[in-house]
Write a protein that holds these residues in place. Structure first.
Motif, short mmCIF file in Angstrom:
data_model
loop_
_atom_site.label_atom_id
_atom_site.label_comp_id
_atom_site.label_asym_id
_atom_site.label_seq_id
_atom_site.Cartn_x
_atom_site.Cartn_y
_atom_site.Cartn_z
N ALA A 47 0.14 -7.31 -8.39
CA ALA A 47 1.48 -7.83 -8.08
C ALA A 47 2.25 -6.77 -7.30
CB ALA A 47 2.23 -8.25 -9.35
N ALA A 48 1.57 -6.20 -6.32
CA ALA A 48 2.06 -4.97 -5.69
C ALA A 48 3.26 -5.17 -4.78
CB ALA A 48 0.92 -4.30 -4.92
N ALA A 49 3.50 -6.39 -4.34
CA ALA A 49 4.67 -6.64 -3.50
C ALA A 49 5.89 -7.05 -4.33
CB ALA A 49 4.35 -7.70 -2.45
N GLY A 50 5.73 -7.09 -5.62
CA GLY A 50 6.81 -7.52 -6.50
C GLY A 50 7.87 -6.45 -6.70
N VAL A 106 -3.51 4.72 -2.62
CA VAL A 106 -3.07 3.54 -3.37
C VAL A 106 -3.41 2.24 -2.64
CG1 VAL A 106 -0.71 3.70 -2.44
CG2 VAL A 106 -1.10 2.43 -4.55
N VAL A 107 -3.97 1.32 -3.42
CA VAL A 107 -4.31 -0.01 -2.93
C VAL A 107 -3.57 -1.02 -3.80
CG1 VAL A 107 -6.17 -1.69 -2.57
CG2 VAL A 107 -6.59 0.75 -2.15
N GLY A 108 -3.03 -2.06 -3.16
CA GLY A 108 -2.32 -3.09 -3.90
C GLY A 108 -2.94 -4.46 -3.71
N SER A 109 -2.79 -5.31 -4.71
CA SER A 109 -3.18 -6.71 -4.52
C SER A 109 -1.93 -7.57 -4.60
CB SER A 109 -4.20 -7.15 -5.56
OG SER A 109 -3.64 -7.15 -6.85
N ALA A 110 -1.96 -8.66 -3.82
CA ALA A 110 -0.84 -9.60 -3.80
C ALA A 110 -1.40 -10.97 -3.46
CB ALA A 110 0.22 -9.16 -2.80
N GLY A 111 -0.53 -11.98 -3.45
CA GLY A 111 -1.02 -13.35 -3.37
C GLY A 111 -0.81 -14.05 -2.04
N ALA A 143 -4.65 -2.95 1.09
CA ALA A 143 -4.17 -4.04 0.25
C ALA A 143 -5.07 -5.24 0.46
CB ALA A 143 -2.72 -4.38 0.61
N PHE A 144 -5.10 -6.13 -0.54
CA PHE A 144 -5.88 -7.37 -0.34
C PHE A 144 -5.20 -8.54 -1.05
CE2 PHE A 144 -7.75 -5.36 -4.11
CZ PHE A 144 -7.88 -6.41 -5.00
N ASN A 145 -5.53 -9.73 -0.55
CA ASN A 145 -5.01 -10.97 -1.11
C ASN A 145 -6.00 -11.44 -2.18
OD1 ASN A 145 -4.27 -13.58 -1.71
ND2 ASN A 145 -3.97 -14.20 0.43
N TYR A 146 -5.59 -11.34 -3.43
CA TYR A 146 -6.55 -11.65 -4.51
C TYR A 146 -6.99 -13.11 -4.47
CZ TYR A 146 -2.77 -13.86 -7.17
OH TYR A 146 -1.75 -14.68 -7.57
N LYS A 147 -6.18 -13.96 -3.85
CA LYS A 147 -6.55 -15.38 -3.80
C LYS A 147 -7.72 -15.62 -2.84
CE LYS A 147 -1.96 -17.09 -5.03
NZ LYS A 147 -0.68 -17.63 -4.53
#
Lengths: 351, 351
Positions: free
Chosen positions: B169-172, B189-194, B211-215
């Motif tokens: 939820a890295a963009a939250g 640092v790597v983030g996941s978002a939707g 970063a990657f889109n977990y969806k």
């Protein structure tokens, strides 16, 4: 010179092949074909040990599994099929090319399941300085399990007087010590075990405030609520799975869970799902896996505390010792059905 | 005397009834029937606030659920159906009977979803001293989410330069700050978002290394192995469930998991099972749930660090602010489908 070294027969317990699930006696071979020189070769700076006691420990099950079968266990070096298994033991130094040890020294630490072992890695081999206590204690109370109980309970859980402590596999090599440490710290402690005999030991020999047989509880959550109506501050985790899930529901805020073992999960291809991890968030729980090796620097401090307790009979220890290397496979296999009562070890030879 | 106090209409967002699963807009009522006196009653030692911004936070979903439905959430005080919901907000003091606050002060802390709130519990109401930054930041970067990121990352995870950090939820509201703290600490640092838009923000605005889109990932374990071939040192956990299970497989030895939120689980009757907890043991992981309230004593220290970063443009913050109390339910509901981009807040009134 190695030429005139005495060469003797060296009975061994070999792993037949990688094991799936919990081991059976037939997964091992007792081999009498090996011989060994009783001198450390010139190419080594190790020690040659005569093994006196060997320790049966649950983690050994994991080393019998094919290392390719589970990436989580990557950090563990599996046994080699066809070779003797290894573990902790108490031994006498027969020959040494290392200045830290000399012939006749008693030691405890990693060794092989065989009559004699040549040990090159001496980092975690400890010299036994105190022999007014049973030598076998160095496979348990005064060895790796004792240090595991000490570091997990005191260093990981940071217990305070009056706190409520739950220990699973409480009559085992580590659990019985954790319970006694908890009482000595002024905590309230309840243990679970798998037979009436063990529950009796917990209550009447180790001084647990209460104990229950988890096999007789249809609802572990209800059992824990009965024993901990106000919740659990510290959980010393030896089993995992359903027990952990029930404990999570009963933890108090700021509770601590020292993850020492997960024996209920070691034989499973797909481990049980744990559903109540939201407790970790809502109750601000710290759950921490630990390994005794990270605390070996505290061994002297541990001895300074525990030896007087033993001498003053403030700590007791129950062992389940079988005779002879041949009895090893049955003793080891019995751990996983809970057949042992107390610390399981094998007496390989008299000193 | 309260007799001559001005009484005004007070628009409110009421919870219609307890919610099962994630909330829908129809679970709320916008009520215009209430009135409020703009003076603090003599029986109170609180403050009368004019709400300027209200914060939409995932935990609010839990307070909409029937408290009897889940014993784990026992520590949370649910909303009362028929009453205005509560949350964090930025407000102006209209009247005060407490020496800490005076008329005209700007504050942030717990308040009601309504135009004016009478607040009696002032323990966690903070006076806003710095207004050279957007006032709405006190619902996010400089408020509860900012302190959450700070305490979870620095206090719980104890990061070191060069460590590998994963944020879900890295963009939250919290995640975007954690990622920027990680970079300022010298971590990878790597983030996941939707969504692709959020992934773009992570990489191009917040400076995440990747970063990657977990969806779009069929196999989260594979995605993590791609981004962290050598494993993860620190996981800042906002989502739970399958993501946690995949992360556990990819943690490094001595890894730390700060459990900040479990948003993927908040709507579930029976939470997902997490199967890979043996990683906690074998990799000696510390997993710790925390609550920002336990770290409020660090707020001044936090401001001393973060305000200069904001002024020097070393930290940025993306907000998603809707206009008017009426837009509140839609904004709040949108959190759970990930509709917001950045910190979701509502502007209720201009200063």
């Amino acid at each position: 010179m190695a030429e005139d070294a005495e060469v003797v027969k060296n009975k061994q317990v070999l792993l037949k092949d990688y094991v799936t699930g919990f081991p059976k006696e037939s997964d091992f071979i007792i081999s009498t074909e090996n011989t060994i020189s009783l001198k450390v070769p010139e190419t080594s700076s190790g020690v040659l040990l005569k093994n006196l006691y060997l320790s049966c420990d649950p983690y050994m099950c994991l080393l019998m599994q094919n290392p390719d079968s589970n990436s989580i266990k990557e950090s563990l070096a599996s046994y080699t099929p066809g070779s003797p298994i290894t573990g902790f033991g108490v031994a006498k130094v027969v020959d040494s090319r290392n200045p830290k040890f000399k012939e006749g020294d008693l030691v405890w630490g990693p060794t092989g399941w065989e009559e004699y072992s040549l040990i090159d890695q001496l980092d975690s081999l400890f010299k036994i300085e105190h022999t007014d206590v049973p030598l076998s204690y160095y496979t348990g109370l005064l060895g790796m399990p004792g240090m595991t109980a000490y570091s997990g309970f005191y260093e990981v859980c940071n217990p305070k007087k009056g706190e409520k402590v739950f220990v699973s596999a409480a009559a085992g090599a580590v659990g019985q010590i954790v319970g006694q440490f908890a009482k000595l710290t002024g905590c309230y402690v309840v243990g679970s075990a798998g037979s009436g005999e063990k529950v009796d030991l917990l209550k009447n020999k180790f001084g647990f405030d209460d104990a229950f047989n988890y096999k007789e509880e249809l609802d572990l959550d209800a059992a824990l609520k009965r024993h901990f109506p106000d919740g659990i501050d510290i959980y010393f985790e030896n089993v995992g799975g359903k027990t952990l899930d029930a404990v999570l529901l009963n933890m108090k805020r700021y509770g601590r869970i020292a993850v020492c073992g997960l024996i209920s999960q070691y034989n499973l291809d797909k481990p049980d799902g744990v559903h109540n991890l939201s407790s970790v968030l809502f109750k601000r729980i710290r759950m921490e896996g630990f390994a005794v090796f990270d605390y070996y620097h505290l061994y002297q401090k541990f001895l300074d505390i525990v030896l007087p307790y033993i001498r003053e009979k403030k700590i007791t220890y129950v062992e389940d010792i079988t005779e002879g290397l041949e009895s090893g496979p049955a003793a080891l296999v019995g751990l996983f059905s809970g057949r042992n009562v107390g610390k399981q070890a094998i007496e390989v030879a008299h000193e």
